[in-house]
Design a protein around this motif. Structure first.
Motif, PDB file in Angstrom:
ATOM      1  N   UNK A 199      -6.148  70.941  31.173  1.00 44.07           N
ATOM      2  CA  UNK A 199      -7.022  70.449  30.116  1.00 44.07           C
ATOM      3  C   UNK A 199      -8.346  69.985  30.707  1.00 44.07           C
ATOM      4  N   UNK A 200      -8.279  69.251  31.802  1.00 44.88           N
ATOM      5  CA  UNK A 200      -9.503  68.742  32.424  1.00 44.88           C
ATOM      6  C   UNK A 200     -10.423  69.870  32.863  1.00 44.88           C
ATOM      7  N   UNK A 201      -9.840  70.966  33.352  1.00 42.14           N
ATOM      8  CA  UNK A 201     -10.628  72.063  33.884  1.00 42.14           C
ATOM      9  C   UNK A 201     -10.794  73.222  32.903  1.00 42.14           C
ATOM     10  N   UNK A 202     -10.135  73.140  31.736  1.00 42.44           N
ATOM     11  CA  UNK A 202     -10.078  74.285  30.814  1.00 42.44           C
ATOM     12  C   UNK A 202      -9.672  75.539  31.586  1.00 42.44           C
ATOM     13  N   UNK A 203      -8.550  75.428  32.248  1.00 42.36           N
ATOM     14  CA  UNK A 203      -8.111  76.473  33.178  1.00 42.36           C
ATOM     15  C   UNK A 203      -7.814  77.784  32.466  1.00 42.36           C
ATOM     16  N   UNK A 204      -8.005  78.854  33.199  1.00 45.90           N
ATOM     17  CA  UNK A 204      -7.711  80.186  32.698  1.00 45.90           C
ATOM     18  C   UNK A 204      -7.118  81.027  33.816  1.00 45.90           C
ATOM     19  N   UNK A 205      -6.749  82.228  33.491  1.00 46.50           N
ATOM     20  CA  UNK A 205      -6.186  83.142  34.480  1.00 46.50           C
ATOM     21  C   UNK A 205      -6.117  84.530  33.889  1.00 46.50           C
ATOM     22  N   UNK A 206      -5.351  85.388  34.520  1.00 44.39           N
ATOM     23  CA  UNK A 206      -5.288  86.790  34.097  1.00 44.39           C
ATOM     24  C   UNK A 206      -4.800  86.945  32.658  1.00 44.39           C
ATOM     25  N   UNK A 207      -3.877  86.097  32.222  1.00 46.02           N
ATOM     26  CA  UNK A 207      -3.326  86.234  30.878  1.00 46.02           C
ATOM     27  C   UNK A 207      -4.265  85.729  29.787  1.00 46.02           C
ATOM     28  N   UNK A 208      -5.362  85.105  30.193  1.00 46.51           N
ATOM     29  CA  UNK A 208      -6.313  84.618  29.190  1.00 46.51           C
ATOM     30  C   UNK A 208      -7.084  85.750  28.536  1.00 46.51           C
TER      31      UNK A 208
ATOM     32  N   UNK B 151      -4.780  92.008  33.129  1.00 45.97           N
ATOM     33  CA  UNK B 151      -5.211  93.075  34.025  1.00 45.97           C
ATOM     34  C   UNK B 151      -5.714  92.421  35.305  1.00 45.97           C
ATOM     35  N   UNK B 152      -5.251  92.898  36.433  1.00 47.60           N
ATOM     36  CA  UNK B 152      -5.724  92.393  37.719  1.00 47.60           C
ATOM     37  C   UNK B 152      -6.154  93.570  38.582  1.00 47.60           C
ATOM     38  N   UNK B 153      -7.290  93.448  39.248  1.00 48.14           N
ATOM     39  CA  UNK B 153      -7.826  94.520  40.070  1.00 48.14           C
ATOM     40  C   UNK B 153      -7.906  94.085  41.527  1.00 48.14           C
TER      41      UNK B 153
ATOM     42  N   UNK C  10       0.427 101.500  47.108  1.00 50.69           N
ATOM     43  CA  UNK C  10      -0.570 102.335  46.435  1.00 50.69           C
ATOM     44  C   UNK C  10      -0.508 103.770  46.950  1.00 50.69           C
ATOM     45  N   UNK C  11      -0.986 104.694  46.153  1.00 53.95           N
ATOM     46  CA  UNK C  11      -1.079 106.078  46.615  1.00 53.95           C
ATOM     47  C   UNK C  11      -2.080 106.185  47.760  1.00 53.95           C
ATOM     48  N   UNK C  12      -1.910 107.175  48.589  1.00 57.35           N
ATOM     49  CA  UNK C  12      -2.810 107.378  49.729  1.00 57.35           C
ATOM     50  C   UNK C  12      -4.239 107.635  49.254  1.00 57.35           C
ATOM     51  N   UNK C  13      -5.202 107.116  49.971  1.00 59.17           N
ATOM     52  CA  UNK C  13      -6.642 107.248  49.732  1.00 59.17           C
ATOM     53  C   UNK C  13      -7.139 106.458  48.515  1.00 59.17           C
ATOM     54  N   UNK C  14      -6.282 105.722  47.888  1.00 56.66           N
ATOM     55  CA  UNK C  14      -6.748 104.916  46.744  1.00 56.66           C
ATOM     56  C   UNK C  14      -7.641 103.801  47.248  1.00 56.66           C
ATOM     57  N   UNK C  15      -8.804 103.635  46.621  1.00 50.30           N
ATOM     58  CA  UNK C  15      -9.749 102.594  47.002  1.00 50.30           C
ATOM     59  C   UNK C  15      -9.706 101.422  46.040  1.00 50.30           C
ATOM     60  N   UNK C  16      -8.963 101.555  44.956  1.00 48.44           N
ATOM     61  CA  UNK C  16      -8.908 100.495  43.958  1.00 48.44           C
ATOM     62  C   UNK C  16      -7.616 100.645  43.165  1.00 48.44           C
ATOM     63  N   UNK C  17      -6.949  99.540  42.909  1.00 47.94           N
ATOM     64  CA  UNK C  17      -5.757  99.557  42.073  1.00 47.94           C
ATOM     65  C   UNK C  17      -5.845  98.426  41.051  1.00 47.94           C
ATOM     66  N   UNK C  18      -5.316  98.658  39.879  1.00 47.07           N
ATOM     67  CA  UNK C  18      -5.173  97.532  38.959  1.00 47.07           C
ATOM     68  C   UNK C  18      -3.810  97.566  38.313  1.00 47.07           C
ATOM     69  N   UNK C  19      -3.322  96.355  38.048  1.00 49.42           N
ATOM     70  CA  UNK C  19      -2.023  96.175  37.441  1.00 49.42           C
ATOM     71  C   UNK C  19      -2.230  95.754  35.992  1.00 49.42           C
ATOM     72  N   UNK C  20      -1.558  96.418  35.112  1.00 55.23           N
ATOM     73  CA  UNK C  20      -1.767  96.203  33.685  1.00 55.23           C
ATOM     74  C   UNK C  20      -0.432  95.788  33.054  1.00 55.23           C
TER      75      UNK C  20
END
Length: 293
Positions: A147-156, A251-253, A271-281
């Protein structure tokens, strides 16, 4: 100021009990920072109230003596919000961790500030409900600190921030008075004092009770791992998903460097080979109502 602090110690012991007032220099170092460890400051005194009444008396004593004070929850924040004052009192709310009420009919809970996010969800689980805000540390972070920080995260992304799930607060004002902001229904008139307080980082007072919304547990959750050849492609995919009217639970990248560091720490390839970016959904489908509309 040191003499003023020393004069406060006996009074704090009367209010909270001798075992809940910390003066030992080594023990005080435990509270010198929160999750932002690059900023440190040892408080002059640490006090752990066990009730709203005790917290109010502690604040009133500080205000009367002209001593600065800072509130602290679990100390998991990453913004320095719980950084103490070197000549002040650190008021730690971790003893106040009772869940006072779970109301499945109105879908709300009343909790003390030291209760962890996950504890609220566990208490609500038998009713098919959960507390949605998750700053990615719900096992240890406290609702009062959120509450003090109005916290958030991936699920926000889907469910909003802490401020969207708080419908009432009991607070201690800077002068040491106990009062309520809103009546717990979430319906307010006039100035939005509840919204102003949430995220004020302790500058407007200390929260001692929180009324929070509870939501139905999703019926189904799907986890997807998608790899891209660049972060630009991954970012565009996120934009396309939102534009299509699909709002995932989270979503997290991770870029290539972060993935490599995680794989090295876990000694696993994710991750698959040569992947430069992954995200989890995480795609959550709400529980269907059994009653017709």
């Amino acid at each position: 100021m040191a003499a003023t602090i020393q004069a406060l110690v006996p009074r704090m012991r009367v209010i909270c009990g001798a075992g809940n007032v910390i003066t030992d220099p080594l023990e005080l170092r435990t509270y010198e920072c929160d999750g932002l460890t690059s900023h440190r400051c040892v408080p002059a005194l640490v006090v752990l109230p066990g009730s709203a009444a005790e917290a109010a008396r502690v604040v009133a004593a500080c205000a009367g003596a002209g001593v600065p004070f800072v509130a602290r929850g679990s100390g998991t924040g990453l913004s320095g919000g719980a950084l103490p004052h070197e000549s002040g009192v650190l008021i730690v709310m971790s003893r106040m961790r009772s869940i006072l009420e779970i109301d499945p009919v109105s879908r709300r809970a009343v909790v003390e500030p030291g209760v962890t996010n996950l504890a609220v969800s566990k208490a609500a689980a038998p009713f098919g409900l959960f507390y949605a805000p998750d700053p990615s540390s719900q096992v240890v972070c406290s609702v009062g600190g959120n509450v003090a920080e109005n916290s958030g995260g991936a699920h926000c992304l889907k469910n909003g921030f802490t401020v969207h799930h708080v419908t009432g607060l009991e607070i201690v004002t800077p002068s040491g008075e106990l009062t309520w902001l809103s009546d717990g229904t979430g319906v307010t008139t006039g100035y939005d004092l509840l919204g102003a307080f949430t995220g004020s980082e302790g500058t407007l007072g200390i929260v001692t009770k929180i009324v929070v919304k509870l939501m139905p547990v999703p019926e189904v959750v799907h986890l997807l791992l998608v790899a891209y050849s660049s972060t630009a492609e991954g970012g565009q995919a996120v934009s396309d998903i939102i534009a299509a009217g699909i709002v995932p639970a989270a979503i997290e990248m991770m870029d290539a460097l972060a993935i490599e560091a995680a794989e090295e720490a876990c000694t696993a390839t994710t991750r698959p080979e040569r992947a430069r970016c992954c995200w989890w959904n995480w795609t959550a489908r709400p529980r269907r109502s059994r009653r017709s509309c």
